[in-house]
Design a protein around this motif. Structure first.
Motif, PDB file in Angstrom:
ATOM      1  N   ALA A 366     -37.175  49.099  80.529  1.00 29.81           N
ATOM      2  CA  ALA A 366     -37.915  48.831  81.768  1.00 29.81           C
ATOM      3  C   ALA A 366     -39.099  47.919  81.485  1.00 29.81           C
ATOM      4  N   LYS A 367     -39.767  48.192  80.375  1.00 26.86           N
ATOM      5  CA  LYS A 367     -40.934  47.397  79.995  1.00 26.86           C
ATOM      6  C   LYS A 367     -40.542  45.928  79.775  1.00 26.86           C
ATOM      7  N   ILE A 368     -39.503  45.742  78.944  1.00 25.68           N
ATOM      8  CA  ILE A 368     -39.057  44.377  78.614  1.00 25.68           C
ATOM      9  C   ILE A 368     -38.583  43.657  79.869  1.00 25.68           C
ATOM     10  N   SER A 369     -37.714  44.327  80.652  1.00 25.76           N
ATOM     11  CA  SER A 369     -37.177  43.687  81.857  1.00 25.76           C
ATOM     12  C   SER A 369     -38.292  43.315  82.824  1.00 25.76           C
ATOM     13  N   GLY A 370     -39.291  44.176  82.889  1.00 27.51           N
ATOM     14  CA  GLY A 370     -40.403  43.925  83.798  1.00 27.51           C
ATOM     15  C   GLY A 370     -41.138  42.645  83.438  1.00 27.51           C
ATOM     16  N   ILE A 371     -41.402  42.456  82.146  1.00 24.64           N
ATOM     17  CA  ILE A 371     -42.125  41.256  81.708  1.00 24.64           C
ATOM     18  C   ILE A 371     -41.265  40.008  81.957  1.00 24.64           C
ATOM     19  N   LEU A 372     -39.965  40.119  81.657  1.00 25.88           N
ATOM     20  CA  LEU A 372     -39.069  38.979  81.897  1.00 25.88           C
ATOM     21  C   LEU A 372     -39.091  38.591  83.374  1.00 25.88           C
ATOM     22  N   ALA A 373     -38.984  39.596  84.250  1.00 25.95           N
ATOM     23  CA  ALA A 373     -38.949  39.347  85.697  1.00 25.95           C
ATOM     24  C   ALA A 373     -40.233  38.663  86.153  1.00 25.95           C
ATOM     25  N   LYS A 374     -41.338  39.116  85.596  1.00 25.89           N
ATOM     26  CA  LYS A 374     -42.645  38.548  85.945  1.00 25.89           C
ATOM     27  C   LYS A 374     -42.668  37.045  85.669  1.00 25.89           C
ATOM     28  N   HIS A 375     -41.979  36.658  84.598  1.00 21.15           N
ATOM     29  CA  HIS A 375     -41.965  35.225  84.228  1.00 21.15           C
ATOM     30  C   HIS A 375     -40.725  34.500  84.782  1.00 21.15           C
ATOM     31  N   LYS A 376     -40.089  35.087  85.773  1.00 22.13           N
ATOM     32  CA  LYS A 376     -38.930  34.476  86.449  1.00 22.13           C
ATOM     33  C   LYS A 376     -37.723  34.282  85.533  1.00 22.13           C
ATOM     34  N   VAL A 377     -37.620  35.137  84.503  1.00 22.09           N
ATOM     35  CA  VAL A 377     -36.442  35.076  83.627  1.00 22.09           C
ATOM     36  C   VAL A 377     -35.457  36.131  84.109  1.00 22.09           C
TER      37      VAL A 377
END
Lengths: 433, 433
Positions: A366-377
């Motif tokens: 969840a942590k990793i996916s959240g950061i990726l999503a934040k950066h539009k990845v």
């Protein structure tokens, strides 16, 4: 039957292979050409090689200029490699109105524009089929078969050593080091293997191919280069599980007003023709507007294949001599086209393979996916591997098309998290076309 | 810049594609050649096609001889296909000292020797890259890149329709009929598909390739031909399970004093480059003494790819015209070499895939193996499939190298046994090299 006289400069692995090939198949070549091809002189700074090959002493000259300045010689074959003194030999041969054949990719990749100008000014030509992929006719196909095409892209596996290493890692799951050792034992990697595995040999060849394809003068320093020595067998095996190969790919792609030129390890879908290029084999895939797909494959290195390429160039030179005209004179101009803007790798959107090594705890994904999503990845698939006896687990993600700058920001931010145990791995996924 | 004038005979799919390609990329071609290539005239017996393509009326001629006899025209492109009147058009063009470009495989496969003699007698040349695999440069690579090689073998998937059908059967497990229907729906198979699936189209192309490779005049009637319409999807799926593909392969191999030329469905190991040629793609694999392996792959059919091949021939013709010399004049002699003995398929030892349909009873395998052993047929692997609700079970065997005559005797004897429920299936396994 008219005699065409050849002088051969350089008698190492390639030079001696050309000598032997001409001895074996010279009559085939002569009968196909309608002219007798005769090797008149040869030289090498190491004279011991001549004894080993039992060369007739009459053929051996003390230095290259005895050959270059012999008015009876029509064609000079330069096979010593490197810049000095090869460049001087070639320039003087052209000034003496001799046709020149060379397999010297290092020299051509940098100095092609200058050398071809000298050829044109002297009414002769330089042929260089064997400089890229030896006897696999990528130069002829690009310059002659695709002459009426606009080239969209070139993708190639154009270094046998690194392909042997990556193939072994893929087949056997062994490490880069173990695969390199195997390649050395089998004679596919030299002791000084760095030019091969760091991508610079591929960049030399790509500079020649892309310059021909896009009618301009692209130099090795224009090319983004990344080698394979950091590729881990874990990533090779994870990629395999996901239906991909990792290959060291040389890529040139044309845009409206710029070109993309790069050499780097990438993920290729297993179904791609280039994924089936294994061991020390080489291949190039052209996309062109009329011919569409043209894929060429073969050894691409070694004495015998290089000899085939050199002798096909001899045939071209003989055609010119018989016609009293440097055909394909257009080649002289090809490198003089307007300079093309080089598109930076970071400007090109792509999908990526990303591997994080994270602690095996709830909430990590969840942590990793959240950061990726934040950066539009955005992510197209995820694979999480359970590992025994280690705390870190690999989390593998394949992204959708994403901007390089966005991904980098995300990877950096994720790398700062306490859950991440070691440096993250990012490998480009090669897109179709 | 000198103008080179072209006349185009035939304005069907290919002719109009060449027209469009020249319109789109003519400036690329002209700038690469240093001569302006101009389409001066065209004709077709169906005049309605010109309206559809909005052709300038000034270009359209009423009949082919208006073009052939126009002294200002340098190059004739013949794209009507078939023997009559294409042959007359080509012969008269050559007699008028015009260079000729043709994609007419049916004509060349039979009458190449005669046509090339007329070209030579008139100091011009015929170019025919697009007659085999359209824009995939198999002719150029064979004649020019491999000019100093002794060709050992040619293996090709050189018919897109049958390859599409076999690929679909392999991928989806569907029957020949269903795959043919699919190929027709997608435009890969014509309504009259027999020339494609019965192997005769491949034989035309193989006649040209093998004649060039072995410097003699091999005609379609010299070639052993077997089509794919009897290939069952069961065999395709059993082969797949054993790690093989079934492909319609065109093969030419050279022996000391004879040649083997055949078109037939064979089993190829999945790892072979030719096994990865899917859908309507085409490919040719050359084995040569110096270059070793050279594999070429691409569309091999269709208007756009054929246009690329035709325009590469235009470039060759322009080079000749500018040099005032029919280069590659050696081509004229290539078909005049001494006649080669054709080795019969039955003379060549091979391994085979064999499927028997037998009753599901004890002792059946012993019975079959016993008869095979009696005829010196040894088996490398056996696969027996249990089937539901039918009495007959398939028994699949792969043999070691065996003489055709021995295998035939064994198959006949086995066929006479009561345990055998239907005709046995025998498919050649293609050997390496």
């Amino acid at each position: 039957m008219r005699q065409i006289k050849i002088g051969l400069i350089g008698f190492g692995t390639i030079g001696s292979a050309v000598y032997n090939g001409l001895k074996k198949n010279g009559s085939i070549l002569s009968s196909n050409l309608g002219a007798k091809v005769v090797l008149k002189s040869l030289c090498d700074k190491d004279r011991s090689v001549f004894k080993r090959h039992k060369i007739n002493k009459k053929l051996i000259k003390n230095n290259a200029y005895e050959i270059i300045n012999d008015p009876s010689i029509d064609i000079i074959i330069e096979l010593i490699g490197g810049i000095k003194p090869a460049k001087d030999f070639i320039i003087q041969s052209l000034k003496n109105k001799k046709y020149v054949i060379t397999a010297n990719k290092a020299l051509l990749s940098d100095d092609k524009k200058e050398i071809f100008k000298v050829a044109r000014d002297n009414g002769v030509a330089v042929f260089f089929e064997a400089s890229v992929l030896a006897g696999v006719p990528v130069i002829k196909v690009l310059c002659e078969s695709l002459i009426a095409n606009s080239i969209k892209s070139i993708k190639g596996i154009i270094n046998g050593t690194s392909n042997y290493i990556l193939s072994s890692m893929h087949e056997k799951g062994i490490s880069f080091k173990a695969a390199l050792k195997e390649a050395q034992d089998k004679g596919y990697a030299e002791r000084n293997y760095s030019l091969d595995v760091d991508g610079h040999d591929s960049a030399h060849k790509l500079a020649i191919l892309s310059s021909l394809a896009f009618s301009c003068d692209i130099k090795p320093k224009d090319i983004y280069v990344e080698g394979i020595s950091n590729i881990s067998n874990h990533d090779v095996m994870f990629a395999k599980e996901l239906g991909y190969c990792i290959k060291l790919l040389a890529v040139a792609r044309s845009y409206k007003d710029s070109v993309e030129v790069r050499v780097q390890p990438v993920l290729l879908p297993k179904k791609h023709m280039l994924s089936n290029v294994n061991e020390a084999y080489n291949a190039v895939y052209f996309k062109a507007d009329l011919a569409q797909d043209i894929f060429l494959y073969g050894q691409g290195a070694g004495g015998s294949s290089t000899c085939s390429g050199v002798l096909s160039d001899v045939a071209e030179a003989v055609d010119c001599i018989l016609a009293k005209s440097p055909l394909n004179a257009h080649q002289a101009d090809v490198f003089s086209g307007p300079k093309k803007k080089i598109r930076q790798v970071s400007e090109v959107e792509s999908s990526y393979y990303v591997r994080f090594m994270a602690v095996d705890a709830p909430g990590v994904l969840a942590k990793i996916s959240g950061i990726l999503a934040k950066h539009k990845v955005s992510i197209s698939s995820v694979m999480q591997k359970a590992r025994n006896r280690v705390k870190a687990v690999p989390i593998i993600m394949l992204t959708h098309q994403v901007k390089d700058v966005d991904l980098n920001k995300a990877i950096k931010e994720i790398g700062r998290q306490k859950i991440i145990m070691s440096r993250s791995v990012v490998i480009k996924m090669e897109k179709e076309g």
